[in-house]
Design a protein around this motif. Sequence first.
Motif, short mmCIF file in Angstrom:
data_model
loop_
_atom_site.label_atom_id
_atom_site.label_comp_id
_atom_site.label_asym_id
_atom_site.label_seq_id
_atom_site.Cartn_x
_atom_site.Cartn_y
_atom_site.Cartn_z
N TYR A 1 -11.44 -14.48 10.83
CA TYR A 1 -12.39 -13.56 11.48
C TYR A 1 -12.73 -14.06 12.88
CZ TYR A 1 -13.21 -11.55 6.82
OH TYR A 1 -13.06 -10.95 5.59
N GLU A 2 -12.94 -15.37 13.01
CA GLU A 2 -13.30 -15.93 14.31
C GLU A 2 -12.13 -15.86 15.28
OE1 GLU A 2 -15.41 -17.61 17.36
OE2 GLU A 2 -16.18 -16.86 15.43
N ARG B 1 -11.31 -12.62 17.11
CA ARG B 1 -12.16 -12.23 18.24
C ARG B 1 -11.44 -12.49 19.55
NH1 ARG B 1 -17.76 -15.20 17.47
NH2 ARG B 1 -18.16 -14.08 19.42
N ARG C 1 -12.75 -17.16 6.98
CA ARG C 1 -13.75 -17.36 8.03
C ARG C 1 -13.07 -17.68 9.36
NH1 ARG C 1 -16.85 -20.17 4.00
NH2 ARG C 1 -15.94 -22.14 4.74
N CYS D 1 -7.84 -24.63 13.69
CA CYS D 1 -8.99 -23.96 13.08
C CYS D 1 -9.68 -24.84 12.04
CB CYS D 1 -8.55 -22.66 12.42
SG CYS D 1 -7.99 -21.37 13.55
#
Length: 296
Positions: free
Chosen positions: A124-125, A128, A121, A69
């Motif tokens: 959150y991604e 998904r 951040r 990430c």
Amino acid sequence: MAEPFDLLPASELAALGIRPHEPLAFELLRRKAGHLVCRIRTGRAWRVLKSFDTPDALEPAVYALLEGCGIPTLPVHARTDRSLLLEDLEHSRAWRLAREADMGRAETGIALAGWYRSLHRAGYEALRHPETLPPGLHAWVDELTGEALTEAGLRLGLTGSPAWGAALQAIDSLRDKAQAGLQTFNYDDFARENLALSRGKTRLQAIVFDYDRFSLGAAYSDWHNVTWSLEGAAREAFAETYGPVSETERRLDAPLSNLSGLLEASRRANVPTWARPLLEEVANGALERSIQAALE
């Protein structure tokens, strides 16, 4: 004194690039059920070796997840599915362990806010596509069940307390409401002992390490965890740099973080000092009021 080849299979050490014929300096730092931590020197390089008893350990998987990430971690010099060979902060030219004075410096708060904003951040991604996450990664509120809290109440002497009864009655609703909200990565174990800061004269950078309690949850849970540990200018700088936080998350975190702390305290042989304010919140009605506010 034990040597690494007495503690770990030669095949595991070889997979990390450590071979029996190499001269080693070795210091066992910690060994307890589930894992060991030691400092070793191979050639001129000092490293910290963390190894876990099972090949499905969470921490190596979290390092891989965060690296994927783009979240800064301690440099990983070798990794298997159960072991990590990490930068040794005592000998690193790039990083050092945070000192007590750092916890009050504005620079520290700014650097930490940057790391946590990136972490959240990315979380959150990543959420998904939850099927891509490590199997052992779960929301920390998952542990807060009626059964677990009933047992915790027995161990802590809370059975019969009206506030504890209210907590048992409300826990399913609190947990469901928290899980229905926006979720991200949670570090859940911030302390000075887990904070690395960059060396040198450039802008200070921060890395939070040790991910054995890494979990999923609301961003505010981390915000609360960090601001509780920082002091003065560092706390103010963190809050300002991180930016606004959710009021809904704040209200939910108040009772849930209390109950999570008491659950952890109940698993210790003796009640830790940090748990005493949490027990006081049960006695003085603060827990019950926070439950009512969270469910409004």
